[in-house]
Design a protein around this motif. Sequence first.
Motif, PDB file in Angstrom:
ATOM      1  N   GLU A 269      16.924 -15.751  38.900  1.00 49.10           N
ATOM      2  CA  GLU A 269      17.079 -15.013  37.658  1.00 49.10           C
ATOM      3  C   GLU A 269      18.547 -14.907  37.289  1.00 49.10           C
ATOM      4  N   LYS A 270      18.840 -15.123  36.011  1.00 53.60           N
ATOM      5  CA  LYS A 270      20.194 -14.938  35.521  1.00 53.60           C
ATOM      6  C   LYS A 270      20.268 -13.585  34.847  1.00 53.60           C
ATOM      7  N   GLU A 271      21.362 -12.890  35.095  1.00 56.53           N
ATOM      8  CA  GLU A 271      21.597 -11.632  34.395  1.00 56.53           C
ATOM      9  C   GLU A 271      22.503 -11.941  33.223  1.00 56.53           C
ATOM     10  N   LEU A 272      21.950 -11.973  32.044  1.00 51.80           N
ATOM     11  CA  LEU A 272      22.727 -12.262  30.856  1.00 51.80           C
ATOM     12  C   LEU A 272      23.070 -10.961  30.149  1.00 51.80           C
ATOM     13  N   PHE A 273      24.362 -10.742  29.946  1.00 52.67           N
ATOM     14  CA  PHE A 273      24.823  -9.567  29.226  1.00 52.67           C
ATOM     15  C   PHE A 273      24.965  -9.954  27.758  1.00 52.67           C
ATOM     16  N   ASN A 274      24.305  -9.200  26.885  1.00 48.11           N
ATOM     17  CA  ASN A 274      24.380  -9.459  25.453  1.00 48.11           C
ATOM     18  C   ASN A 274      25.578  -8.709  24.877  1.00 48.11           C
ATOM     19  N   ALA A 275      26.623  -9.469  24.509  1.00 45.88           N
ATOM     20  CA  ALA A 275      27.840  -8.861  23.969  1.00 45.88           C
ATOM     21  C   ALA A 275      27.716  -8.554  22.480  1.00 45.88           C
ATOM     22  N   GLY A 276      26.731  -9.149  21.814  1.00 46.42           N
ATOM     23  CA  GLY A 276      26.524  -8.881  20.397  1.00 46.42           C
ATOM     24  C   GLY A 276      26.524 -10.166  19.590  1.00 46.42           C
ATOM     25  N   SER A 277      26.472 -10.006  18.299  1.00 48.07           N
ATOM     26  CA  SER A 277      26.439 -11.135  17.384  1.00 48.07           C
ATOM     27  C   SER A 277      27.800 -11.820  17.333  1.00 48.07           C
ATOM     28  N   ALA A 278      27.793 -13.147  17.317  1.00 48.96           N
ATOM     29  CA  ALA A 278      29.044 -13.914  17.301  1.00 48.96           C
ATOM     30  C   ALA A 278      29.888 -13.586  16.079  1.00 48.96           C
ATOM     31  N   GLU A 279      29.255 -13.272  14.966  1.00 46.80           N
ATOM     32  CA  GLU A 279      30.008 -12.989  13.738  1.00 46.80           C
ATOM     33  C   GLU A 279      30.755 -11.650  13.794  1.00 46.80           C
ATOM     34  N   ASN A 280      30.440 -10.804  14.778  1.00 52.23           N
ATOM     35  CA  ASN A 280      31.131  -9.522  14.923  1.00 52.23           C
ATOM     36  C   ASN A 280      32.478  -9.634  15.628  1.00 52.23           C
ATOM     37  N   PHE A 281      32.789 -10.809  16.190  1.00 58.81           N
ATOM     38  CA  PHE A 281      34.032 -10.999  16.930  1.00 58.81           C
ATOM     39  C   PHE A 281      35.058 -11.723  16.058  1.00 58.81           C
ATOM     40  N   SER A 282      36.227 -11.114  15.925  1.00 59.83           N
ATOM     41  CA  SER A 282      37.305 -11.700  15.120  1.00 59.83           C
ATOM     42  C   SER A 282      38.023 -12.776  15.905  1.00 59.83           C
ATOM     43  N   ASN A 283      38.460 -13.820  15.203  1.00 60.99           N
ATOM     44  CA  ASN A 283      39.230 -14.889  15.846  1.00 60.99           C
ATOM     45  C   ASN A 283      40.573 -14.353  16.318  1.00 60.99           C
ATOM     46  N   GLY A 284      41.018 -14.817  17.493  1.00 63.55           N
ATOM     47  CA  GLY A 284      42.320 -14.426  18.026  1.00 63.55           C
ATOM     48  C   GLY A 284      42.351 -13.061  18.689  1.00 63.55           C
ATOM     49  N   LYS A 285      41.200 -12.499  19.018  1.00 63.99           N
ATOM     50  CA  LYS A 285      41.152 -11.169  19.651  1.00 63.99           C
ATOM     51  C   LYS A 285      40.456 -11.220  21.002  1.00 63.99           C
ATOM     52  N   THR A 286      40.844 -10.267  21.864  1.00 63.28           N
ATOM     53  CA  THR A 286      40.235 -10.125  23.187  1.00 63.28           C
ATOM     54  C   THR A 286      39.496  -8.793  23.239  1.00 63.28           C
ATOM     55  N   TYR A 287      38.296  -8.843  23.771  1.00 58.53           N
ATOM     56  CA  TYR A 287      37.446  -7.653  23.856  1.00 58.53           C
ATOM     57  C   TYR A 287      37.168  -7.345  25.328  1.00 58.53           C
ATOM     58  N   PRO A 288      37.580  -6.146  25.796  1.00 58.36           N
ATOM     59  CA  PRO A 288      37.327  -5.800  27.207  1.00 58.36           C
ATOM     60  C   PRO A 288      35.910  -5.252  27.408  1.00 58.36           C
ATOM     61  N   TYR A 289      35.267  -5.725  28.443  1.00 55.83           N
ATOM     62  CA  TYR A 289      33.973  -5.206  28.889  1.00 55.83           C
ATOM     63  C   TYR A 289      34.164  -4.808  30.352  1.00 55.83           C
ATOM     64  N   LEU A 290      34.842  -3.693  30.559  1.00 55.92           N
ATOM     65  CA  LEU A 290      35.257  -3.305  31.904  1.00 55.92           C
ATOM     66  C   LEU A 290      34.083  -2.976  32.813  1.00 55.92           C
ATOM     67  N   SER A 291      33.017  -2.396  32.275  1.00 54.67           N
ATOM     68  CA  SER A 291      31.873  -2.065  33.126  1.00 54.67           C
ATOM     69  C   SER A 291      31.163  -3.332  33.613  1.00 54.67           C
ATOM     70  N   ASN A 292      31.291  -4.423  32.877  1.00 61.59           N
ATOM     71  CA  ASN A 292      30.695  -5.702  33.290  1.00 61.59           C
ATOM     72  C   ASN A 292      31.739  -6.639  33.880  1.00 61.59           C
ATOM     73  N   GLN A 293      32.952  -6.159  34.007  1.00 60.75           N
ATOM     74  CA  GLN A 293      34.054  -6.818  34.700  1.00 60.75           C
ATOM     75  C   GLN A 293      34.494  -8.132  34.083  1.00 60.75           C
ATOM     76  N   PHE A 294      34.596  -8.177  32.750  1.00 56.13           N
ATOM     77  CA  PHE A 294      35.152  -9.365  32.105  1.00 56.13           C
ATOM     78  C   PHE A 294      35.818  -8.998  30.785  1.00 56.13           C
ATOM     79  N   PHE A 295      36.704  -9.907  30.347  1.00 49.38           N
ATOM     80  CA  PHE A 295      37.299  -9.866  29.022  1.00 49.38           C
ATOM     81  C   PHE A 295      36.670 -11.002  28.238  1.00 49.38           C
ATOM     82  N   LEU A 296      36.211 -10.736  27.033  1.00 48.56           N
ATOM     83  CA  LEU A 296      35.677 -11.774  26.163  1.00 48.56           C
ATOM     84  C   LEU A 296      36.723 -12.062  25.096  1.00 48.56           C
ATOM     85  N   ARG A 297      37.173 -13.301  25.040  1.00 47.98           N
ATOM     86  CA  ARG A 297      38.195 -13.690  24.069  1.00 47.98           C
ATOM     87  C   ARG A 297      37.595 -14.684  23.095  1.00 47.98           C
ATOM     88  N   ARG A 298      37.842 -14.418  21.794  1.00 49.87           N
ATOM     89  CA  ARG A 298      37.493 -15.401  20.762  1.00 49.87           C
ATOM     90  C   ARG A 298      38.808 -15.964  20.258  1.00 49.87           C
TER      91      ARG A 298
END
Length: 151
Positions: free
Chosen positions: A38-67
């Motif tokens: 089983e894969k645990e997939l974390f849903n970060a949200g809709s792709a259109e909600n992320f601005s280009n050139g920005k980094t979004y921290p998801y500290l509870s899931n232990q990653f930074f999501l960068r667009r």
Amino acid sequence: MKFNRRKFIKRLLAGIAALEAIYLIKGGINKSSVSSNEKELFNAGSAENFSNGKTYPYLSNQFFLRRFEDGGFLAMSIKCTHLGCVVNQDSKGFACPCHASKFNKYGEVMAAPATRPLDLFPVIIENGEVLIDTTKPFKRTSYLKSQLTYA
């Protein structure tokens, strides 16, 4: 053969310990086989909600999501590859507060003691949703454009 209280208690405890060991071994095998399939997939949200050139921290899931500016997504671990300290986001990328390692916006090492880039989590885009597989980080030696995922 005389059967006294002391022998009875020893055999009873040995039997209980054996049953407990069998239970733990069987339970451990079952859990590992289920979790590996089983894969645990974390849903970060809709792709259109992320601005280009920005980094979004998801500290509870232990990653930074960068667009990135070109629209590509990269999910980087928050753990420094030197000793596992939690890195902080800064204006140039990421910095480790423990031993002063620095990483650029791609997670590549800019200042030692870290010797390799930040680990990655696979990014999947499904039906416009950004999903991150948080089960196992991917260790890498350098940044490659092929590591980006596009919507």
